[in-house]
Design an enzyme around this catalytic site. Structure first.
Site, PDB file in Angstrom:
ATOM      1  N   HIS A  56       4.456  -2.068  12.695  1.00  0.00           N
ATOM      2  CA  HIS A  56       3.071  -2.506  12.689  1.00  0.00           C
ATOM      3  C   HIS A  56       2.189  -1.652  11.784  1.00  0.00           C
ATOM      4  CE1 HIS A  56       0.090  -5.353  13.449  1.00  0.00           C
ATOM      5  NE2 HIS A  56      -0.743  -4.352  13.406  1.00  0.00           N
ATOM      6  N   ARG A 112      11.049 -20.177  12.629  1.00  0.00           N
ATOM      7  CA  ARG A 112      11.366 -19.599  11.333  1.00  0.00           C
ATOM      8  C   ARG A 112      12.846 -19.241  11.290  1.00  0.00           C
ATOM      9  NH1 ARG A 112       8.684 -13.587  12.012  1.00  0.00           N
ATOM     10  NH2 ARG A 112       9.341 -13.360   9.858  1.00  0.00           N
ATOM     11  N   SER A 132     -12.567  -3.083  -2.527  1.00  0.00           N
ATOM     12  CA  SER A 132     -13.806  -2.325  -2.318  1.00  0.00           C
ATOM     13  C   SER A 132     -14.278  -1.632  -3.595  1.00  0.00           C
ATOM     14  CB  SER A 132     -13.610  -1.269  -1.217  1.00  0.00           C
ATOM     15  OG  SER A 132     -13.168  -1.883  -0.038  1.00  0.00           O
ATOM     16  N   THR A 166     -11.657  -4.535  11.423  1.00  0.00           N
ATOM     17  CA  THR A 166     -11.310  -5.450  10.338  1.00  0.00           C
ATOM     18  C   THR A 166     -12.506  -6.346  10.019  1.00  0.00           C
ATOM     19  OG1 THR A 166      -9.110  -5.435  11.291  1.00  0.00           O
ATOM     20  CG2 THR A 166      -9.513  -7.010   9.554  1.00  0.00           C
ATOM     21  N   GLU A 200       3.132  -0.299   9.284  1.00  0.00           N
ATOM     22  CA  GLU A 200       3.590  -0.729   7.960  1.00  0.00           C
ATOM     23  C   GLU A 200       2.742  -1.882   7.421  1.00  0.00           C
ATOM     24  OE1 GLU A 200       5.710   0.276   5.802  1.00  0.00           O
ATOM     25  OE2 GLU A 200       6.100  -1.467   4.548  1.00  0.00           O
ATOM     26  N   ASP A 236      -3.245  15.566 -12.285  1.00  0.00           N
ATOM     27  CA  ASP A 236      -1.967  14.993 -11.864  1.00  0.00           C
ATOM     28  C   ASP A 236      -1.948  15.050 -10.342  1.00  0.00           C
ATOM     29  OD1 ASP A 236       0.697  14.046 -11.684  1.00  0.00           O
ATOM     30  OD2 ASP A 236       1.182  14.993 -13.595  1.00  0.00           O
ATOM     31  N   LYS A 273     -15.138  -4.635   7.933  1.00  0.00           N
ATOM     32  CA  LYS A 273     -14.866  -4.640   6.493  1.00  0.00           C
ATOM     33  C   LYS A 273     -15.336  -5.948   5.860  1.00  0.00           C
ATOM     34  CE  LYS A 273     -11.081  -1.438   6.108  1.00  0.00           C
ATOM     35  NZ  LYS A 273     -11.140  -0.606   4.938  1.00  0.00           N
ATOM     36  N   SER A 278      11.967   8.307   0.277  1.00  0.00           N
ATOM     37  CA  SER A 278      11.110   8.192  -0.896  1.00  0.00           C
ATOM     38  C   SER A 278       9.642   8.072  -0.486  1.00  0.00           C
ATOM     39  CB  SER A 278      11.554   6.966  -1.707  1.00  0.00           C
ATOM     40  OG  SER A 278      10.513   6.482  -2.491  1.00  0.00           O
ATOM     41  N   SER A 279       9.371   7.243   0.528  1.00  0.00           N
ATOM     42  CA  SER A 279       7.980   7.030   0.949  1.00  0.00           C
ATOM     43  C   SER A 279       7.382   8.272   1.583  1.00  0.00           C
ATOM     44  CB  SER A 279       7.902   5.881   1.955  1.00  0.00           C
ATOM     45  OG  SER A 279       8.222   4.677   1.340  1.00  0.00           O
ATOM     46  N   HIS A 302       2.749  -6.183  20.251  1.00  0.00           N
ATOM     47  CA  HIS A 302       2.372  -7.598  20.103  1.00  0.00           C
ATOM     48  C   HIS A 302       3.393  -8.370  19.269  1.00  0.00           C
ATOM     49  CE1 HIS A 302      -0.387  -6.638  16.402  1.00  0.00           C
ATOM     50  NE2 HIS A 302       0.826  -6.877  16.019  1.00  0.00           N
ATOM     51  N   HIS A 303       4.355  -7.658  18.715  1.00  0.00           N
ATOM     52  CA  HIS A 303       5.479  -8.352  18.081  1.00  0.00           C
ATOM     53  C   HIS A 303       6.542  -8.729  19.104  1.00  0.00           C
ATOM     54  CE1 HIS A 303       4.149  -7.360  13.951  1.00  0.00           C
ATOM     55  NE2 HIS A 303       3.629  -6.312  14.546  1.00  0.00           N
ATOM     56  N   TRP A 312      14.776  -9.190   7.950  1.00  0.00           N
ATOM     57  CA  TRP A 312      14.319  -7.859   7.515  1.00  0.00           C
ATOM     58  C   TRP A 312      14.103  -6.943   8.703  1.00  0.00           C
ATOM     59  CZ3 TRP A 312       9.574  -5.005   7.665  1.00  0.00           C
ATOM     60  CH2 TRP A 312       8.544  -5.607   8.402  1.00  0.00           C
ATOM     61  N   TYR A 364      -0.355  -2.302   7.845  1.00  0.00           N
ATOM     62  CA  TYR A 364      -1.570  -1.726   7.279  1.00  0.00           C
ATOM     63  C   TYR A 364      -1.263  -0.915   6.035  1.00  0.00           C
ATOM     64  CZ  TYR A 364      -3.249  -3.511  11.605  1.00  0.00           C
ATOM     65  OH  TYR A 364      -3.534  -4.370  12.621  1.00  0.00           O
ATOM     66  N   HIS A 407      14.481 -11.820   0.805  1.00  0.00           N
ATOM     67  CA  HIS A 407      13.104 -12.107   0.388  1.00  0.00           C
ATOM     68  C   HIS A 407      12.131 -11.201   1.149  1.00  0.00           C
ATOM     69  CE1 HIS A 407       9.350 -14.163  -0.456  1.00  0.00           C
ATOM     70  NE2 HIS A 407       9.152 -14.300   0.849  1.00  0.00           N
TER      71      HIS A 407
END
Lengths: 627, 369
Positions: free
Chosen positions: A251, A448, A266, A326, A253, A103, A329, A167-168, A300-301, A138, A255, A74
């Protein structure tokens, strides 16, 4: 401009083969979107099974083995096979149009990125029928992920993530080149729509963060398959090394997942408030600032991993600092609707809900920066609640808003508003029912990634509520799916012209759906929100005043791109090619071989040959065909 | 006694159970909870403020039928931007000071002779506790599993490592969690206010995903008065009795000493008064970490515990018989991947005992209290 929908297609543009060989950024965007939607329903089904198992204490819907595979898949699915490709879908389709290009910079590389994403996803999912899916979460923490090398489940994860990363990176390089080289005349960086800006920031984030996890995954692969000892503590390796390498990617990631959604919001908020985005440069630069600071908060993880108080204090404060851009925004989004004339169409509802839910997710994020408090919240359902408020109430609502907003541009038809509003309210209620209680569960001690919990810990009621909420979300998204089928495939949606929302940006100047070459004539851009300023002036009070309809003609000072029918003849578009799909297939076959070493060496041989064949064909292919 | 149902009702209404972090039972837990309360208050303030602005703007500036006017095209305001940044920075500064102070407090290494030092080893999927200061005759230390016994109002300093993968030791009512990492030693302090009533220990569990039975890796903390704790230590340090040959319990011992001692240690006194520790040698985990680790929980005083299977099942003859008969029917494990030669244990195997043998073994275990 007549409301008639024009598309220019050569006879070879129909059928499956046309989709396999397409290098049109719009078609590739749609391929990304459809694939991601399919993975979204699979990933959602996995979540529902997980929630069903947790409906009450000690249920036996799933075995521990099945549960661990399902929650792992998941997470992996939603992050890598849903939200990232959905962002790629929007970026592919709209980035070139928003900056006035025909293009992306490298159309065939774009096709390669898509096919490699799809094949990687299919490779990972093939594990379900090949003895079991990845089951190490994950994040795949070592040494758990390197422990059972006899079972290849985690190899699917290692290899699948690696090829997805390729790919990314290819897609990111492409988008950066597109933004830097393909902007229409007059489209300066600070006239780009916020969505284009956020796509650019995301592309840089990926380019800089993916190498870190690529190294980590490579080491994991060597540990698992060749007895390397990078993460083996008893041989002098270090399990925490993996966590650092993973989160230096992981991290940013986060964002990567949220910034494109912020870009969409926006665009939507100004359109439906009939006002420009409040503080455009601040929104843009706060997005870039989030990108920069996002590289300095990964630990912080790891506040419970034993880094020592100085490092923990530093990363805690850095994490608080990221709340500042943040917050900027949020203020600007509220400033945007303030004083506006708000139309509550479905895209606007989802964007407003994005702001509200993101505030909750952002604030619970600040509580994680309070390190002592985080040692209670870490790895509990509180964290699960937090990141779903950011990534579901935030990112997914933002992308759904984008679907409602741009669906008319894709198909020429508007999604049904009534169904859209039912979808919205069910999704909002279901979402909060599911993830709101998880804050309480986490603070009450529920970790979890646990396949069952005993009675007597006070968790049963809130878990039951969360499960009911999850089924509510299912109903909401089935309605969404029906709305799409009904509107497009059953052709029951209201037909619209170029500009159904009275939009502000270049995509609304061209037909819906756009022709292959997007713009008959390359637009010339004079300001931010150029299209709006073609339509509206400001009076002395600063209110918008409609400019009387302009009929284009020589000497007219209004350059309304597309206002006059152009001459599409003579525009060179890149030819279709099957080589990008072929070379990515070669990489996927190689990956499959790497999973089943040593027998897989045969597949690796085949895969490498196919890949090189594809790359050779690609580079030697003549560009001759014209539209 | 009459209070208990009321307390239960209250617990049910408030929704918090015994494993909650919100009703701390010691000073460290309270400090963390105090910080949480502060942050929650500020976050609630910001949330209400932002939601009020958002909802008010949505209501006030909604499109009204018949209104043909267009809004003012406001592009931004540097004053509001700077104000917003200053507002956020001040608020965060307000949080960051107590954060850093609280962090340094909870990470402080307690000193003094009255600190109770305990070594914790995380295993897939159970906890081993060695009380290195509590030594019995012959210098043997107190080793137990899954149920931690501590005295009230004493600082307990845990030194922790893992025998396999990363775990995380977490007793929410006493302190935050701390990862238990192979190849490293991490530390955690625990202080509990009051003795826990019998049968109602403070619960906790492993908080870092550690594979198949991660959910069933629980911890119970029993808090005692100083005197009760001393009694418990003495009982635990004493050996249990090895059945004399030809007695009814000896049949169980014959089975136990051939099969169970492949993994489990027991310290027993035989009829001649000789004390022997049966079972595999404890092994030192690595050169750097002088922790001693077992393959399976030490069973010398098994029936002094309330639970087994890492705090997952009530310890009684029925449960235990089922466990010995078919361990995987209770708790998911992978015993077929055990590799004792390399110190790898992934679960208790089904030893294929017949019902009579199981009954004999359980009868024996019940005497080890």
């Amino acid at each position: 401009m007549s409301g008639e929908v024009q598309t220019i297609r050569s006879p070879g543009d129909r059928g499956v083969w046309a989709w396999i060989t397409t290098v049109d950024h719009k078609r590739i965007g749609l391929l990304y979107a459809v694939s991601a939607a399919a993975f979204f329903f699979i990933g959602g089904l996995e979540a529902l099974l997980v929630r069903t198992q947790l409906f009450g204490p000690n249920l036996e819907v799933l075995s521990a083995e099945a549960y661990n595979q399902l929650f792992t898949m998941h997470g992996l699915t939603m992050v890598f096979l849903v939200v990232m490709p959905v962002a790629a879908a929007f970026t592919n389709y709209f980035l070139p149009i928003l900056i006035g290009a025909r293009d992306v910079a490298f159309p065939r590389l774009n096709a390669f990125s898509y096919w490699l994403f799809l094949f990687s996803g299919l490779l990972i999912y093939s594990s379900f029928v090949l003895g079991g899916a990845p089951d190490g979460a994950w994040v795949g923490y070592a040494p758990l992920s390197t422990q059972l090398t006899e079972v290849v489940r985690m190899d699917f994860w290692t290899i699948g993530l690696s090829t997805l990363g390729v790919s990314s990176i290819a897609a990111s390089a492409n988008f950066i080149a597109t933004v830097f080289t393909m902007r229409a005349p007059g489209m300066t960086m600070l006239r780009m729509p916020v969505f284009a800006w956020m796509s650019l920031v995301v592309a840089f984030l990926l380019i800089f963060s993916l190498p870190s996890v690529a190294i980590g995954l490579f080491q994991l692969f060597l540990d698992r398959n060749f007895g390397a000892l990078f993460y083996a503590a008893d041989a002098g390796g270090d399990p925490l090394l993996w966590q650092h390498l993973f989160w230096i990617f992981g991290h940013p990631e986060v964002y990567v997942l949220i910034l494109p959604a912020m870009g969409i919001v926006s665009e939507v908020l100004p359109t439906f408030s009939r006002k420009p985005l409040f503080g455009y440069p601040f929104v843009v630069f706060s997005g870039a600032a989030i990108g920069f600071i996002g590289f300095g908060v990964w630990s912080h993880h790891m506040f419970t991993s034993g880094m020592g108080p100085i490092a923990e204090a530093g990363f805690g404060v850095a994490t608080m600092i990221i709340a500042v851009p943040t917050g900027v925004k949020i203020f600007n989004w509220i400033g945007t609707i303030w004083g506006g004339k708000i139309k509550f169409n479905t895209p606007m509802l989802f964007s407003l809900a994005f702001v509200a839910m993101f505030v909750i997710g952002g604030l619970s994020g600040v509580t994680h920066a309070v390190v002592p408090s985080d040692t209670q919240q870490h790895d509990t359902y509180y964290v699960v609640a937090h990141f779903h408020y950011v990534l579901f109430g935030g990112a997914v609502f933002g992308y759904v808003s984008g679907v409602y907003y741009w669906f008319p541009k894709w198909t020429g038809r508007k999604l049904n508003e009534v169904l859209g509003k039912v979808h919205f309210w069910l999704a909002l209620i279901g979402f909060n029912l599911t993830f709101g209680p998880m804050h309480i569960l986490g603070l009450n001690g529920m970790p979890r990634r646990t396949y069952r919990y005993p009675e007597g810990l006070g968790w049963a009621n809130w878990n039951a509520v969360a499960t009911i909420g999850a089924y509510t979300i299912l109903v909401a998204f089935l309605i969404f799916a029906w709305n799409i089928v009904r509107t497009h495939f059953l052709a029951k949606g209201e037909r619209v012209g170029n500009d159904p929302w009275d939009g502000r940006t270049l995509e609304w100047t061209i037909p819906s759906p756009p022709p292959v070459h997007n713009f008959d004539e390359t637009p010339i851009v004079h300001s931010l929100d150029d299209f709006w300023h073609q339509k509206y002036a400001e009076n002395e009070e600063g209110r918008a005043v409609r400019i009387p309809a302009v009929t284009g003609g020589a000497g007219d000072d209004v350059d309304w791109p597309g206002a006059e029918p152009g001459t599409p003849e003579g525009i060179h578009m890149p030819s279709p090619s099957y080589y990008p799909a072929l070379s990515s297939l070669g990489i996927a076959i190689t990956g499959a071989g790497l999973i089943y070493l040593p027998w897989g060496f045969a597949a690796i041989g085949v895969g490498v040959v196919v890949m090189i064949w594809g790359l050779f064909g690609w580079s030697l292919e003549p560009v001759t065909k014209e539209h | 006694m009459r209070v208990a149902p009321v307390m239960l009702l209250l617990a049910a209404c408030s929704g918090s159970g015994p494993q909650t972090a919100l009703e701390p039972q010691g000073p460290i837990g309270r400090d963390i909870d105090g910080l949480w309360d502060l942050v929650l208050m500020l976050a609630t303030f910001v949330f209400v403020l932002v939601m009020a602005l958002l909802v008010w703007a949505m209501w006030r500036y909604r499109e009204r039928p018949g209104d043909e006017s267009e809004p003012k095209q406001l592009h931004g305001s540097s004053v509001i931007e700077i104000g917003g940044v200053v507002f956020s920075v001040v608020l965060l500064a307000f949080i960051s000071v107590p954060t850093v102070r609280g962090l340094l407090d909870i990470r402080e290494v307690p000193e003094g002779d009255d600190v109770l030092q305990i070594q914790v080893t995380g295993h897939q999927w159970w906890w081993e506790f060695e009380y290195i200061n509590e030594t019995g005759p012959g210098g043997s230390t107190l080793i137990t599993a899954n149920e931690l016994h501590i005295p009230e109002d004493v600082t307990v300093y845990l030194s922790m490592t893992s025998a396999d993968v990363i775990h995380s030791f977490w007793i929410p009512a006493l302190n935050g969690k701390r990862d238990v990492v192979p190849g490293r030693v991490t530390n955690l302090s625990l202080i509990a206010d009051d003795p826990t009533p019998p049968g109602e220990p403070i619960p906790g569990q492993c908080a870092e995903f550690c594979g198949l039975a991660h959910a069933d890796m629980r911890i119970k903390v029993h808090v005692h008065t100083a005197a009760d704790y001393a009694t418990w230590v003495d009982e635990q340090l004493a050996p249990s009795a090895q059945p004399a040959p030809e007695t009814p319990l000896d049949a169980g011992w014959q089975t136990f000493s051939t099969l169970c001692t492949a993994c489990h240690q027991v310290t027993l006194e035989d009829v001649e008064g000789e004390v022997t520790t049966h079972g595999p040698e404890l092994h030192i985990m690595s050169d750097d970490i002088e922790f001693r680790s077992s393959f399976g929980p030490n069973l010398t005083h098994l029936f002094s515990r309330d639970t087994f299977g890492s705090g997952t099942f009530t310890l009684d003859a029925d449960h235990l018989s089922q466990w010995i008969d078919n361990p995987e029917s209770l708790k998911p494990m992978m015993p077929d991947r055990n590799d004792l030669a390399n110190g790898k244990v992934l679960g208790m195997p089904d030893l294929g005992l017949n019902p009579t043998e199981i009954e004999e073994v359980v009868d024996l275990l019940e005497t080890w209290r």
